[in-house]
Design a protein around this motif. Structure first.
Motif, PDB file in Angstrom:
ATOM      1  N   ARG A  31     148.905 -11.405   3.052  1.00 48.82           N
ATOM      2  CA  ARG A  31     149.406 -10.674   4.211  1.00 48.82           C
ATOM      3  C   ARG A  31     148.257 -10.171   5.090  1.00 48.82           C
ATOM      4  NH1 ARG A  31     154.413  -8.319   5.955  1.00 48.82           N
ATOM      5  NH2 ARG A  31     155.193  -9.537   4.233  1.00 48.82           N
ATOM      6  N   VAL A  32     147.160  -9.738   4.485  1.00 50.30           N
ATOM      7  CA  VAL A  32     146.051  -9.140   5.217  1.00 50.30           C
ATOM      8  C   VAL A  32     145.116 -10.196   5.797  1.00 50.30           C
ATOM      9  CG1 VAL A  32     144.008  -7.673   4.963  1.00 50.30           C
ATOM     10  CG2 VAL A  32     146.151  -7.018   3.886  1.00 50.30           C
ATOM     11  N   ARG A  33     144.926 -11.289   5.076  1.00 46.99           N
ATOM     12  CA  ARG A  33     144.003 -12.338   5.507  1.00 46.99           C
ATOM     13  C   ARG A  33     144.507 -12.993   6.790  1.00 46.99           C
ATOM     14  NH1 ARG A  33     144.368 -17.848   2.619  1.00 46.99           N
ATOM     15  NH2 ARG A  33     145.642 -18.208   4.417  1.00 46.99           N
ATOM     16  N   PRO A  34     143.642 -13.166   7.761  1.00 47.55           N
ATOM     17  CA  PRO A  34     144.083 -13.841   8.982  1.00 47.55           C
ATOM     18  C   PRO A  34     144.356 -15.321   8.708  1.00 47.55           C
ATOM     19  CG  PRO A  34     141.726 -13.432   9.069  1.00 47.55           C
ATOM     20  CD  PRO A  34     142.248 -12.768   7.822  1.00 47.55           C
ATOM     21  N   SER A  35     145.455 -15.798   9.214  1.00 47.25           N
ATOM     22  CA  SER A  35     145.792 -17.203   8.997  1.00 47.25           C
ATOM     23  C   SER A  35     145.103 -18.067  10.049  1.00 47.25           C
ATOM     24  CB  SER A  35     147.303 -17.402   9.077  1.00 47.25           C
ATOM     25  OG  SER A  35     147.758 -17.060  10.368  1.00 47.25           O
ATOM     26  N   ARG A  36     144.970 -19.310   9.749  1.00 47.97           N
ATOM     27  CA  ARG A  36     144.352 -20.248  10.683  1.00 47.97           C
ATOM     28  C   ARG A  36     145.311 -20.504  11.837  1.00 47.97           C
ATOM     29  NH1 ARG A  36     139.110 -20.932   9.193  1.00 47.97           N
ATOM     30  NH2 ARG A  36     138.926 -21.224   6.983  1.00 47.97           N
ATOM     31  N   MET A  37     144.773 -20.507  13.039  1.00 48.50           N
ATOM     32  CA  MET A  37     145.601 -20.782  14.202  1.00 48.50           C
ATOM     33  C   MET A  37     145.837 -22.279  14.372  1.00 48.50           C
ATOM     34  SD  MET A  37     144.215 -18.064  17.026  1.00 48.50           S
ATOM     35  CE  MET A  37     142.507 -18.582  16.925  1.00 48.50           C
ATOM     36  N   PHE A  38     144.835 -23.069  13.968  1.00 48.18           N
ATOM     37  CA  PHE A  38     144.932 -24.511  14.153  1.00 48.18           C
ATOM     38  C   PHE A  38     144.494 -25.224  12.882  1.00 48.18           C
ATOM     39  CE2 PHE A  38     144.106 -22.689  18.332  1.00 48.18           C
ATOM     40  CZ  PHE A  38     145.197 -23.177  19.019  1.00 48.18           C
ATOM     41  N   ASP A  39     145.148 -26.329  12.597  1.00 46.46           N
ATOM     42  CA  ASP A  39     144.753 -27.155  11.457  1.00 46.46           C
ATOM     43  C   ASP A  39     143.587 -28.067  11.823  1.00 46.46           C
ATOM     44  OD1 ASP A  39     146.816 -26.188   9.722  1.00 46.46           O
ATOM     45  OD2 ASP A  39     148.225 -27.361  10.913  1.00 46.46           O
ATOM     46  N   VAL A  40     143.608 -28.575  13.049  1.00 48.23           N
ATOM     47  CA  VAL A  40     142.574 -29.507  13.500  1.00 48.23           C
ATOM     48  C   VAL A  40     142.101 -29.076  14.889  1.00 48.23           C
ATOM     49  CG1 VAL A  40     142.044 -31.910  14.071  1.00 48.23           C
ATOM     50  CG2 VAL A  40     143.647 -31.402  12.219  1.00 48.23           C
ATOM     51  N   PHE A  41     140.792 -29.039  15.065  1.00 48.44           N
ATOM     52  CA  PHE A  41     140.189 -28.763  16.367  1.00 48.44           C
ATOM     53  C   PHE A  41     139.437 -30.015  16.780  1.00 48.44           C
ATOM     54  CE2 PHE A  41     137.018 -27.415  19.339  1.00 48.44           C
ATOM     55  CZ  PHE A  41     137.578 -26.358  20.032  1.00 48.44           C
ATOM     56  N   LEU A  42     139.854 -30.620  17.886  1.00 51.16           N
ATOM     57  CA  LEU A  42     139.206 -31.829  18.386  1.00 51.16           C
ATOM     58  C   LEU A  42     138.256 -31.470  19.520  1.00 51.16           C
ATOM     59  CD1 LEU A  42     142.275 -34.242  18.604  1.00 51.16           C
ATOM     60  CD2 LEU A  42     140.494 -34.216  16.866  1.00 51.16           C
ATOM     61  N   VAL A  86     137.011 -21.775  16.818  1.00 51.40           N
ATOM     62  CA  VAL A  86     136.412 -22.767  15.923  1.00 51.40           C
ATOM     63  C   VAL A  86     135.924 -22.102  14.637  1.00 51.40           C
ATOM     64  CG1 VAL A  86     134.518 -24.408  15.639  1.00 51.40           C
ATOM     65  CG2 VAL A  86     135.771 -24.317  17.785  1.00 51.40           C
ATOM     66  N   ARG A  87     135.308 -20.931  14.771  1.00 47.81           N
ATOM     67  CA  ARG A  87     134.701 -20.268  13.613  1.00 47.81           C
ATOM     68  C   ARG A  87     135.734 -19.763  12.620  1.00 47.81           C
ATOM     69  NH1 ARG A  87     133.301 -14.990  12.741  1.00 47.81           N
ATOM     70  NH2 ARG A  87     133.815 -14.459  14.879  1.00 47.81           N
ATOM     71  N   VAL A  88     136.764 -19.072  13.073  1.00 44.64           N
ATOM     72  CA  VAL A  88     137.697 -18.441  12.138  1.00 44.64           C
ATOM     73  C   VAL A  88     139.117 -18.964  12.234  1.00 44.64           C
ATOM     74  CG1 VAL A  88     136.399 -16.303  12.008  1.00 44.64           C
ATOM     75  CG2 VAL A  88     138.200 -16.519  13.702  1.00 44.64           C
ATOM     76  N   GLY A  89     139.434 -19.710  13.273  1.00 45.30           N
ATOM     77  CA  GLY A  89     140.817 -20.104  13.465  1.00 45.30           C
ATOM     78  C   GLY A  89     141.112 -21.562  13.245  1.00 45.30           C
ATOM     79  N   THR A  90     140.167 -22.315  12.684  1.00 46.00           N
ATOM     80  CA  THR A  90     140.343 -23.756  12.541  1.00 46.00           C
ATOM     81  C   THR A  90     140.027 -24.196  11.121  1.00 46.00           C
ATOM     82  OG1 THR A  90     139.671 -24.048  14.844  1.00 46.00           O
ATOM     83  CG2 THR A  90     139.610 -25.988  13.459  1.00 46.00           C
ATOM     84  N   ALA A  91     140.907 -25.027  10.573  1.00 45.69           N
ATOM     85  CA  ALA A  91     140.679 -25.545   9.231  1.00 45.69           C
ATOM     86  C   ALA A  91     139.718 -26.733   9.262  1.00 45.69           C
ATOM     87  CB  ALA A  91     141.997 -25.946   8.585  1.00 45.69           C
TER      88      ALA A  91
END
Length: 97
Positions: A31-42, A86-91
């Motif tokens: 619940r506390v951990r921020p989730s990824r906004m995107f699975d793939v960043f091109l 890219v740093r925190v929101g992308t897998a």
């Protein structure tokens, strides 16, 4: 004989409480951990691979049921936050040259 049964029951109770605490800790972490906004960043070379990157985005979105794909040229208004995405929101980061 009686002390063996008591030790077994005590170990079982300790195990069950440990399991409950572990599951609660995992639920709080999720619940506390921020989730990824995107699975793939091109990310692509502007002139050389723009059309190919757009094609890759369409293919990934079509073939994968729930993948969220970010193409760097889709959001050029807020370039300051692009590095944070890219740093925190992308897998997965894919660089196309």
């Amino acid at each position: 004989k009686n002390s063996g049964l008591g030790a077994f029951l005590l170990a079982t109770v300790i195990f069950m409480w440990s399991l409950v605490l572990l599951l609660l800790g995992h639920a709080v972490y999720k619940r506390v951990r921020p989730s990824r906004m995107f699975d793939v960043f091109l990310c692509h070379h502007k002139a050389g691979a723009g059309a190919f990157a757009r094609f890759m985005k369409l293919v990934i979105e079509r073939d994968s049921y729930s993948s969220k794909v970010f193409l760097d040229s889709d959001n050029l208004e807020d370039l300051d936050s692009l590095f944070d995405v890219v740093r925190v929101g992308t897998a997965t980061l894919v660089v196309i040259l």
